[in-house]
Design a protein around this motif. Structure first.
Motif, PDB file in Angstrom:
ATOM      1  N   PHE A  27      -9.311  99.683  83.287  1.00 33.97           N
ATOM      2  CA  PHE A  27     -10.088 100.480  82.344  1.00 33.97           C
ATOM      3  C   PHE A  27     -10.267  99.711  81.040  1.00 33.97           C
ATOM      4  N   ILE A  28      -9.190  99.076  80.567  1.00 32.22           N
ATOM      5  CA  ILE A  28      -9.261  98.415  79.266  1.00 32.22           C
ATOM      6  C   ILE A  28      -9.875  97.020  79.373  1.00 32.22           C
ATOM      7  N   TRP A  29      -9.399  96.225  80.344  1.00 39.74           N
ATOM      8  CA  TRP A  29      -9.823  94.827  80.377  1.00 39.74           C
ATOM      9  C   TRP A  29     -10.842  94.509  81.472  1.00 39.74           C
ATOM     10  N   GLY A  30     -11.142  95.473  82.329  1.00 39.68           N
ATOM     11  CA  GLY A  30     -12.124  95.197  83.370  1.00 39.68           C
ATOM     12  C   GLY A  30     -11.515  94.499  84.567  1.00 39.68           C
ATOM     13  N   LYS A  31     -12.366  94.224  85.551  1.00 41.99           N
ATOM     14  CA  LYS A  31     -11.869  93.697  86.813  1.00 41.99           C
ATOM     15  C   LYS A  31     -11.795  92.177  86.827  1.00 41.99           C
ATOM     16  N   ASP A  32     -12.383  91.518  85.838  1.00 38.89           N
ATOM     17  CA  ASP A  32     -12.461  90.055  85.905  1.00 38.89           C
ATOM     18  C   ASP A  32     -11.170  89.403  85.431  1.00 38.89           C
ATOM     19  N   GLN A  33     -11.081  88.140  85.789  1.00 40.28           N
ATOM     20  CA  GLN A  33      -9.929  87.367  85.347  1.00 40.28           C
ATOM     21  C   GLN A  33     -10.064  87.061  83.853  1.00 40.28           C
ATOM     22  N   MET A  34      -8.938  87.091  83.132  1.00 42.49           N
ATOM     23  CA  MET A  34      -8.957  86.837  81.694  1.00 42.49           C
ATOM     24  C   MET A  34      -8.839  85.333  81.422  1.00 42.49           C
ATOM     25  N   PRO A  35      -9.541  84.850  80.417  1.00 43.59           N
ATOM     26  CA  PRO A  35      -9.433  83.417  80.089  1.00 43.59           C
ATOM     27  C   PRO A  35      -8.161  83.115  79.307  1.00 43.59           C
ATOM     28  N   TYR A  36      -7.020  83.430  79.907  1.00 46.60           N
ATOM     29  CA  TYR A  36      -5.737  83.220  79.253  1.00 46.60           C
ATOM     30  C   TYR A  36      -5.252  81.839  79.683  1.00 46.60           C
ATOM     31  N   ALA A  37      -5.112  80.923  78.723  1.00 48.63           N
ATOM     32  CA  ALA A  37      -4.887  79.525  79.101  1.00 48.63           C
ATOM     33  C   ALA A  37      -3.583  78.988  78.524  1.00 48.63           C
ATOM     34  N   ILE A  38      -3.136  77.895  79.117  1.00 47.82           N
ATOM     35  CA  ILE A  38      -1.951  77.191  78.622  1.00 47.82           C
ATOM     36  C   ILE A  38      -2.236  76.688  77.205  1.00 47.82           C
ATOM     37  N   PRO A  39      -1.290  76.823  76.262  1.00 45.08           N
ATOM     38  CA  PRO A  39      -1.544  76.337  74.900  1.00 45.08           C
ATOM     39  C   PRO A  39      -1.736  74.811  74.893  1.00 45.08           C
ATOM     40  N   GLU A  40      -2.579  74.367  73.954  1.00 44.29           N
ATOM     41  CA  GLU A  40      -2.922  72.944  73.861  1.00 44.29           C
ATOM     42  C   GLU A  40      -1.685  72.062  73.793  1.00 44.29           C
ATOM     43  N   ILE A  41      -0.709  72.537  73.036  1.00 41.94           N
ATOM     44  CA  ILE A  41       0.441  71.698  72.734  1.00 41.94           C
ATOM     45  C   ILE A  41       1.267  71.394  73.980  1.00 41.94           C
ATOM     46  N   LEU A  42       1.129  72.255  75.015  1.00 44.65           N
ATOM     47  CA  LEU A  42       1.897  72.023  76.246  1.00 44.65           C
ATOM     48  C   LEU A  42       1.013  71.482  77.365  1.00 44.65           C
ATOM     49  N   ASN A  43      -0.244  71.193  77.033  1.00 39.96           N
ATOM     50  CA  ASN A  43      -1.182  70.792  78.071  1.00 39.96           C
ATOM     51  C   ASN A  43      -1.175  69.279  78.271  1.00 39.96           C
ATOM     52  N   PHE A  44      -0.047  68.756  78.692  1.00 36.01           N
ATOM     53  CA  PHE A  44       0.005  67.327  78.993  1.00 36.01           C
ATOM     54  C   PHE A  44       0.971  67.104  80.155  1.00 36.01           C
ATOM     55  N   THR A  45       0.983  65.895  80.675  1.00 32.47           N
ATOM     56  CA  THR A  45       1.863  65.597  81.794  1.00 32.47           C
ATOM     57  C   THR A  45       3.223  65.176  81.277  1.00 32.47           C
ATOM     58  N   ALA A  46       4.261  65.894  81.685  1.00 30.95           N
ATOM     59  CA  ALA A  46       5.602  65.578  81.189  1.00 30.95           C
ATOM     60  C   ALA A  46       6.093  64.261  81.787  1.00 30.95           C
ATOM     61  N   PHE A  47       6.066  64.180  83.100  1.00 29.14           N
ATOM     62  CA  PHE A  47       6.435  62.937  83.761  1.00 29.14           C
ATOM     63  C   PHE A  47       5.804  62.941  85.146  1.00 29.14           C
ATOM     64  N   ALA A  48       5.911  61.813  85.826  1.00 31.84           N
ATOM     65  CA  ALA A  48       5.280  61.707  87.132  1.00 31.84           C
ATOM     66  C   ALA A  48       6.284  61.163  88.132  1.00 31.84           C
ATOM     67  N   ILE A  49       6.259  61.741  89.342  1.00 27.27           N
ATOM     68  CA  ILE A  49       7.114  61.233  90.404  1.00 27.27           C
ATOM     69  C   ILE A  49       6.209  60.710  91.499  1.00 27.27           C
ATOM     70  N   ALA A  50       6.225  59.395  91.680  1.00 23.14           N
ATOM     71  CA  ALA A  50       5.435  58.734  92.729  1.00 23.14           C
ATOM     72  C   ALA A  50       3.995  59.235  92.740  1.00 23.14           C
ATOM     73  N   GLY A  51       3.394  59.258  91.566  1.00 22.08           N
ATOM     74  CA  GLY A  51       1.988  59.620  91.488  1.00 22.08           C
ATOM     75  C   GLY A  51       1.726  61.110  91.390  1.00 22.08           C
ATOM     76  N   ASN A  52       2.759  61.958  91.597  1.00 21.17           N
ATOM     77  CA  ASN A  52       2.572  63.395  91.429  1.00 21.17           C
ATOM     78  C   ASN A  52       3.001  63.787  90.021  1.00 21.17           C
ATOM     79  N   SER A  53       2.035  64.221  89.235  1.00 20.09           N
ATOM     80  CA  SER A  53       2.376  64.523  87.853  1.00 20.09           C
ATOM     81  C   SER A  53       2.967  65.927  87.752  1.00 20.09           C
ATOM     82  N   ILE A  54       3.963  66.064  86.899  1.00 17.48           N
ATOM     83  CA  ILE A  54       4.574  67.363  86.629  1.00 17.48           C
ATOM     84  C   ILE A  54       4.107  67.783  85.242  1.00 17.48           C
ATOM     85  N   PRO A  55       3.321  68.882  85.149  1.00 21.76           N
ATOM     86  CA  PRO A  55       2.833  69.289  83.835  1.00 21.76           C
ATOM     87  C   PRO A  55       3.985  69.770  82.936  1.00 21.76           C
ATOM     88  N   ALA A  56       3.796  69.568  81.646  1.00 21.36           N
ATOM     89  CA  ALA A  56       4.834  69.966  80.693  1.00 21.36           C
ATOM     90  C   ALA A  56       5.060  71.467  80.742  1.00 21.36           C
TER      91      ALA A  56
END
Lengths: 429, 318
Positions: B110-139
């Protein structure tokens, strides 16, 4: 003297009495006459849906109301029965077997019962939370399987059939909606009667005893687990019959007939109607189907209203609609029902105004938030107005607050009248 | 080997997220004996509240404000809803929370509707923390692990080392005695319910950006959370932790390793039929582990309930 009184007590009431058979005869007559009163196709569709829901809700109430078992996965039994029926339909068509369509629900019932035999073997050991959790797990499991086992469940698009296969029965080919209606109505009466009679048998009575006090029932020499098991299997059978009727009516079954939403819906229907009385689920199914088909045409947020109604029912009227009706039996017997009329008018009319006001507030807010940009015109209660102007909103809020306030003011008077109507004459209140 | 490590981390994230929900749920169950069907709905409310706050004040304020809001809402539900229904018995309580779950979903729509909300990861955490054999683990995943572990430690500390925790533990077993000692047990119940739902709210806030914020998110996670606490043993905090991690890893591994039924069946010496298209068991041959990953928890739960009805760590029959 002693002997006679002993004799009269020992005499069991006859299995079929006139007073007992009367409601069934009236119901049958009613079902026969309904299409004459409402002959349109859309009415027939609604009535078919209603009949199927009634059978399913009654089957569900064999568990919840009579056996005290709360199931979150009962749609599975109806769904599997229905799927099986569609397969049989196709099978009979391919191999031209002489199986008349009206017998199909029996097979739905048998397969629902078969599945209930398997599931019930381990799920009925405990009632309460454990039973609810197992039913949820099994329900989710089978619903998830429906996407994987494509051969049986048909994957995403489901399985469909054609009910007009093979030989006509007495010249009826079940092409028309009305023929399907009478078929459904016949099965409705038959299964409702059977379920009612089941509740009168010793095993049905023991189900009630086990619901109320399993320990004591065990001391009387009955195994609570097996009593639950028999109720569960019987309920699975009738759920399967409902599935068979669904298959005949809609000729298609999909994953939606199995999932948690469907199981939740039947819980809602049964509880709204009232679990304590046999006819409760019937009322629930009729009201729910009407609300669903009428309200959903009028408003987009009908499920919100339904959710509110459900939560309020659980909180304030755990007996459901049938419970509310049964509450009036005592005042009627005492001949004091007239005492309630005025207080009812004084409370319920303002309450109705309040509810309509609340609905108007919700509709306006919903329109403001979700209507397409620039679409500021809405129609509510046959009046068209600009949803973004504050006046209609203020009117709705005033109606809501005033209605509820007046209703609240009338409540003590109602409570007092209620008390007087329930007290026999000569008893000091 | 490297892939195993990556999957272990992924499974850990899923498992810890599940744990944040199941911890509150199992705590509430052991106190009031009621399974809160609407628990995942509070998780959803957490995500939506945090999104709404983050629109104006940013992600971090959302993380700070949304969980207490959800907790207060939960406490109100306990005070004015559940306590009223309690007198009718456990089954109506379960039905009430079920209805509440439906209602919350409708209110959210009723309040927010049926669609998905554009709720996103904050910029400051939007990077790759480390990588294991080419598979990156996001921060952000590291951040999720960090938050959940911190909450678990805090919860454990409060429950076992503080006076409040002592009262709660005592109220679990002997509510009447605790009441006789002068503690307000209904208030304790309300508090536990509030904290439990607030925990679910935290889970919603941090899971919203990665698992997407939409009206169906409660249903997606809801049943799995139930399964978790049933497997772990109703009322057992350690059981909830073990079961959450177990389920997290089972799902992750089943999804990332494509094990096919065909290989297993031929492996144990069953000949594959030449023509499968007409066979009734054709689906058995084509099933793969990613397909059944989501139903494995349910299978596990049914098995557990059949063979060990009190769960892995449960002490009592529910």
């Amino acid at each position: 003297m002693t002997e006679t009184s002993y004799k009269t007590r020992a005499e069991r009431p006859p299995l079929i009495s006139v007073a007992g058979a009367l409601p069934w005869l009236i119901a049958t007559l009613f079902l026969v006459l309904m299409p004459v009163i409402f002959p349109s196709n859309s009415a027939l569709t609604i009535m078919n849906q209603m009949a199927i829901t009634i059978v399913f809700a009654l089957a569900y109430n064999m568990l919840l109301g009579q056996g005290g078992m709360l199931s979150f996965g009962h749609a599975v039994f109806m769904g599997v029965g229905g799927f099986m029926c569609v397969h049989i339909m196709n099978y009979v068509e391919d191999f031209e077997l002489p199986l008349p369509l009206p017998l199909l629900p029996v097979f739905g019932g048998l397969f629902g019962m078969g599945l209930a035999l398997i599931v019930g073997a381990f799920s009925t050991r405990k009632a309460g939370t454990v039973f609810a959790m197992i039913s949820l797990g099994v329900g989710e499991l089978i619903a998830a399987c429906s996407v994987i086992i494509v051969a049986f469940f048909g994957g995403e698009e489901g399985v469909s059939g054609d009910r007009t296969y093979g030989l006509p029965v007495f010249g009826i080919e079940f092409l028309h909606q009305i023929e399907v209606y009478y078929l459904t109505a016949f099965w409705l009466i038959l299964s409702a009667l059977l379920m009612y009679l089941f509740s009168r048998t010793p095993i049905g009575r023991m189900a009630n005893a086990v619901r109320d006090n399993p320990e004591r029932a065990e001391f009387l020499g009955y195994s609570a687990r097996w009593v639950r098991f028999y109720s569960f299997v019987a309920s699975g059978f009738f759920a399967g019959v409902a599935g068979g009727l669904f298959a005949i009516n809609y000729e298609i079954l999909t994953e939606e007939n199995l999932n948690l939403a469907q199981s939740g819906a039947i819980l809602l229907v049964t509880f709204l109607g009232g679990v304590g009385v046999f006819f409760g689920p019937i009322i629930g199914a009729i009201v729910f189907t009407l609300l669903q088909s009428v309200l959903s045409l009028q408003t987009e947020i009908w499920q919100l209203y339904l959710g509110m109604l459900f939560v309020l029912t659980v909180m304030y009227f755990p007996g459901g609609l049938a419970g509310v009706i049964m509450m009036h039996v005592i005042p009627l017997r005492l001949g004091k029902a007239h005492l309630l009329v005025m207080p009812y008018i004084r409370t319920l009319i303002p309450a109705a105004v309040g509810i309509l006001g609340l609905a108007a507030v919700l509709e306006i807010l919903f329109h403001i938030r979700h209507a397409a940009l620039g679409d500021e015109e809405m129609t509510l209660f046959w009046t068209t107005f600009d949803s973004h102007s504050p006046i209609p909103l203020v009117i709705a809020i005033v109606a809501m607050v005033a209605g509820f306030w007046l209703a609240k003011r009338g409540a003590p008077g109602l409570a007092e009248a209620w008390h007087r109507a329930n007290t026999p004459d000569g008893v000091k209140a | 080997m490297d892939l195993i490590l990556v999957n272990l981390i992924d499974g850990l994230v899923t498992g810890l997220l599940l744990f944040m929900l199941s911890a509150g749920l199992t705590l509430i169950f052991s106190m009031m004996g009621v399974l809160n069907f609407a628990h995942a709905s509070f998780y959803m409310l957490g995500a939506y509240f945090a999104y709404q706050v983050s629109v104006y004040l940013g992600f971090w304020m959302g993380l700070l404000i949304a969980p207490p809001l959800v907790g207060v809402l939960g406490a109100l539900v306990e005070r004015y809803g559940l306590r009223r229904v309690h007198q009718y018995g456990h089954v109506p309580e379960l039905i009430f929370t079920f209805g509440l779950a439906l209602l919350i979903e409708e209110v959210v729509q009723f309040i927010w509707g049926k669609d998905q909300m554009p709720y996103a990861i904050p910029e400051i955490l939007n990077f790759t923390a480390f990588a294991i054999a080419g598979n990156s683990i996001p921060a952000y995943k590291v951040f999720m692990i960090f938050i959940s572990v911190a909450i678990f430690i805090a919860l454990l500390y409060v429950l076992t080392r503080t006076r409040v925790g002592m009262i709660i533990q005592a109220a679990l077993t002997y509510p009447r005695t605790v009441e006789a000692l002068g503690h307000n047990v209904p208030l304790v119940f309300m508090g536990v319910f509030g904290v439990g739902t607030a925990l679910a709210g935290v889970a919603g806030v941090i899971a919203g950006p990665v698992l997407s914020t939409f009206p169906g998110m409660a249903v997606v996670l809801g049943s799995i959370v139930f399964v978790t606490i049933v497997i772990g043993g109703l009322g057992s905090l350690w059981g909830a932790l073990v079961a959450s991690l177990l389920i997290g890893w089972i799902i992750t591994f089943a999804k990332s390793y494509n094990i096919r039924m065909e290989d297993i069946l031929t492996g144990i010496g069953i000949e594959k039929p030449a023509d499968l298209s007409e066979s009734l068991i054709r689906d058995l041959w084509t099933v793969t582990s990613p397909q059944i990953a989501d139903i494995l928890p349910y299978l596990l739960m049914v098995l557990i309930l059949v063979f060990r009805p009190y769960g892995l760590f449960g002490k009592r029959d529910a």
